[in-house]
Design a protein around this motif. Structure first.
Motif, PDB file in Angstrom:
ATOM      1  N   LEU A  92       0.834  -1.204   0.000  1.00 40.50           N
ATOM      2  CA  LEU A  92       0.000   0.000   0.000  1.00 40.50           C
ATOM      3  C   LEU A  92       0.869   1.255   0.000  1.00 40.50           C
ATOM      4  O   LEU A  92       0.621   2.186  -0.778  1.00 40.50           O
ATOM      5  CB  LEU A  92      -0.919   0.001   1.224  1.00 40.50           C
ATOM      6  N   ARG A  93       1.874   1.292   0.856  1.00 42.29           N
ATOM      7  CA  ARG A  93       2.749   2.472   0.924  1.00 42.29           C
ATOM      8  C   ARG A  93       3.478   2.698  -0.396  1.00 42.29           C
ATOM      9  O   ARG A  93       3.590   3.833  -0.868  1.00 42.29           O
ATOM     10  CB  ARG A  93       3.759   2.314   2.063  1.00 42.29           C
ATOM     11  N   ASN A  94       3.961   1.615  -1.005  1.00 44.81           N
ATOM     12  CA  ASN A  94       4.683   1.744  -2.277  1.00 44.81           C
ATOM     13  C   ASN A  94       3.759   2.203  -3.401  1.00 44.81           C
ATOM     14  O   ASN A  94       4.169   2.982  -4.266  1.00 44.81           O
ATOM     15  CB  ASN A  94       5.326   0.411  -2.656  1.00 44.81           C
ATOM     16  N   PHE A  95       2.510   1.726  -3.381  1.00 41.78           N
ATOM     17  CA  PHE A  95       1.587   2.092  -4.460  1.00 41.78           C
ATOM     18  C   PHE A  95       1.231   3.576  -4.379  1.00 41.78           C
ATOM     19  O   PHE A  95       1.176   4.261  -5.400  1.00 41.78           O
ATOM     20  CB  PHE A  95       0.317   1.241  -4.384  1.00 41.78           C
ATOM     21  N   PHE A  96       0.990   4.063  -3.171  1.00 41.85           N
ATOM     22  CA  PHE A  96       0.587   5.459  -2.989  1.00 41.85           C
ATOM     23  C   PHE A  96       1.801   6.318  -2.647  1.00 41.85           C
ATOM     24  O   PHE A  96       1.779   7.110  -1.716  1.00 41.85           O
ATOM     25  CB  PHE A  96      -0.460   5.558  -1.878  1.00 41.85           C
ATOM     26  N   SER A  97       2.864   6.167  -3.422  1.00 39.88           N
ATOM     27  CA  SER A  97       4.137   6.814  -3.100  1.00 39.88           C
ATOM     28  C   SER A  97       4.074   8.338  -3.205  1.00 39.88           C
ATOM     29  O   SER A  97       4.843   9.040  -2.545  1.00 39.88           O
ATOM     30  CB  SER A  97       5.245   6.278  -4.016  1.00 39.88           C
ATOM     31  N   ASP A  98       3.156   8.885  -4.018  1.00 41.22           N
ATOM     32  CA  ASP A  98       3.103  10.339  -4.191  1.00 41.22           C
ATOM     33  C   ASP A  98       2.498  11.047  -2.973  1.00 41.22           C
ATOM     34  O   ASP A  98       2.685  12.240  -2.791  1.00 41.22           O
ATOM     35  CB  ASP A  98       2.343  10.721  -5.456  1.00 41.22           C
ATOM     36  N   HIS A  99       1.756  10.300  -2.156  1.00 35.89           N
ATOM     37  CA  HIS A  99       1.204  10.863  -0.913  1.00 35.89           C
ATOM     38  C   HIS A  99       1.515   9.904   0.236  1.00 35.89           C
ATOM     39  O   HIS A  99       0.654   9.611   1.066  1.00 35.89           O
ATOM     40  CB  HIS A  99      -0.304  11.065  -1.030  1.00 35.89           C
ATOM     41  N   GLN A 100       2.742   9.455   0.276  1.00 39.12           N
ATOM     42  CA  GLN A 100       3.102   8.361   1.183  1.00 39.12           C
ATOM     43  C   GLN A 100       2.875   8.702   2.653  1.00 39.12           C
ATOM     44  O   GLN A 100       2.317   7.906   3.407  1.00 39.12           O
ATOM     45  CB  GLN A 100       4.555   7.956   0.959  1.00 39.12           C
ATOM     46  N   ASN A 101       3.270   9.900   3.069  1.00 39.24           N
ATOM     47  CA  ASN A 101       3.118  10.271   4.476  1.00 39.24           C
ATOM     48  C   ASN A 101       1.652  10.330   4.893  1.00 39.24           C
ATOM     49  O   ASN A 101       1.277   9.820   5.959  1.00 39.24           O
ATOM     50  CB  ASN A 101       3.799  11.617   4.750  1.00 39.24           C
ATOM     51  N   GLN A 102       0.833  10.947   4.034  1.00 35.27           N
ATOM     52  CA  GLN A 102      -0.592  11.043   4.348  1.00 35.27           C
ATOM     53  C   GLN A 102      -1.248   9.662   4.375  1.00 35.27           C
ATOM     54  O   GLN A 102      -2.079   9.376   5.238  1.00 35.27           O
ATOM     55  CB  GLN A 102      -1.289  11.940   3.310  1.00 35.27           C
ATOM     56  N   VAL A 103      -0.861   8.833   3.423  1.00 39.44           N
ATOM     57  CA  VAL A 103      -1.417   7.475   3.363  1.00 39.44           C
ATOM     58  C   VAL A 103      -0.992   6.671   4.587  1.00 39.44           C
ATOM     59  O   VAL A 103      -1.807   5.954   5.186  1.00 39.44           O
ATOM     60  CB  VAL A 103      -0.988   6.767   2.053  1.00 39.44           C
ATOM     61  N   GLU A 104       0.277   6.786   4.982  1.00 40.81           N
ATOM     62  CA  GLU A 104       0.763   6.061   6.161  1.00 40.81           C
ATOM     63  C   GLU A 104      -0.004   6.488   7.411  1.00 40.81           C
ATOM     64  O   GLU A 104      -0.387   5.648   8.237  1.00 40.81           O
ATOM     65  CB  GLU A 104       2.258   6.293   6.342  1.00 40.81           C
ATOM     66  N   ASP A 105      -0.242   7.788   7.547  1.00 41.49           N
ATOM     67  CA  ASP A 105      -1.000   8.290   8.700  1.00 41.49           C
ATOM     68  C   ASP A 105      -2.415   7.738   8.682  1.00 41.49           C
ATOM     69  O   ASP A 105      -2.952   7.337   9.725  1.00 41.49           O
ATOM     70  CB  ASP A 105      -1.037   9.822   8.692  1.00 41.49           C
ATOM     71  N   PHE A 106      -3.027   7.721   7.504  1.00 38.69           N
ATOM     72  CA  PHE A 106      -4.401   7.220   7.376  1.00 38.69           C
ATOM     73  C   PHE A 106      -4.465   5.738   7.728  1.00 38.69           C
ATOM     74  O   PHE A 106      -5.388   5.296   8.424  1.00 38.69           O
ATOM     75  CB  PHE A 106      -4.918   7.438   5.956  1.00 38.69           C
ATOM     76  N   ILE A 107      -3.487   4.976   7.272  1.00 39.23           N
ATOM     77  CA  ILE A 107      -3.446   3.531   7.554  1.00 39.23           C
ATOM     78  C   ILE A 107      -3.346   3.280   9.055  1.00 39.23           C
ATOM     79  O   ILE A 107      -4.055   2.436   9.602  1.00 39.23           O
ATOM     80  CB  ILE A 107      -2.260   2.869   6.810  1.00 39.23           C
ATOM     81  N   LYS A 108      -2.488   4.055   9.721  1.00 39.38           N
ATOM     82  CA  LYS A 108      -2.311   3.882  11.170  1.00 39.38           C
ATOM     83  C   LYS A 108      -3.573   4.285  11.932  1.00 39.38           C
ATOM     84  O   LYS A 108      -4.051   3.559  12.812  1.00 39.38           O
ATOM     85  CB  LYS A 108      -1.124   4.707  11.646  1.00 39.38           C
TER      86      LYS A 108
END
Length: 231
Positions: free
Chosen positions: A193-209
């Protein structure tokens, strides 16, 4: 003033072009049956369902649905069902024959009941294949579910064990992400998931957590993809 008029004209023409692209040549079931009758060749059926427990289908019953092709042809009122095991969209003819769509590569999607089943390219290792997927949510990134059914061979009787018939065993769905027109990729881990959404990685990581998103949780994946498409 002339600039504003010109801008409005451009916007209207652009909007008209978008509508024109979405228009399908609507045809009926008879046209669909005739086109498949001419193209189908021998119907490929990997296994018969006789004497096999379980089901290879997404839904055992045929449901009147709609087939959309990449050639912008729309066929209405086709009795359809998806054969998960064979990865084929089957249809029933007026004389009750069961056939598979002759050229699945021309199918853009089939709407069967509440499901939109798309035929798209997807990655397996370094190879690109095509197959049917259930569309879960769409935008710049689309999320798909890939149903899976495994065939289990019959088991002979053994000490303290009765014989078991052959059966189709339903497996958990796998999930795929597709960016625009690229081949869909399978999601198996949070790293994927993090690799796929690499252009918004920080936001995606926060959302996942924050939302406890896991690759096997369909509702959470839908939330994640909707969130990403809103960025």
């Amino acid at each position: 003033m002339k600039k504003y008029i010109s801008l409005i004209a451009i916007l209207l023409l652009s909007t008209a072009g978008l509508f024109a692209q979405s228009i399908y040549d609507i045809r009926n079931a008879i046209d669909f049956f005739e086109s498949n009758k001419m193209q189908r060749g021998e119907y490929r059926n990997t296994l018969t369902e006789d004497d096999i427990d379980g089901s290879p289908f997404l839904d055992d019953e045929f449901i009147n649905g709609t087939v959309y092709t990449y050639q912008k042809i729309q066929f209405n009122d086709i009795p359809l069902r998806y054969n998960i095991f064979n990865d084929e969209m089957e249809f029933q003819t007026p004389d009750n024959k069961i056939l598979a769509i002759a050229a699945p590569e021309i199918v853009e999607k089939a709407v069967v009941g509440e499901n939109i089943i798309s035929n798209i390219p997807y990655k397996i290792g370094n190879k690109i294949k095509r197959g049917y997927f259930i569309l879960l949510t769409e935008g710049n990134v689309n999320l798909y579910a890939r149903p899976e059914v495994r065939y289990q061979k019959p088991k002979e009787a053994a000490p303290y064990k009765d014989p078991e018939p052959a059966k189709f065993v339903e497996r958990p769905h796998s999930y795929y992400l597709r960016l625009n027109e690229e081949a869909a990729v399978k999601v198996e881990s949070k790293k994927d998931l993090r690799n796929f959404f690499s252009d918004h990685q920080n936001q995606v990581e926060d959302f996942i957590k924050e939302n406890k998103v896991k690759p096997g949780k369909e509702d959470k994946l839908i939330e994640l993809v909707k969130y990403y498409n809103s960025l």
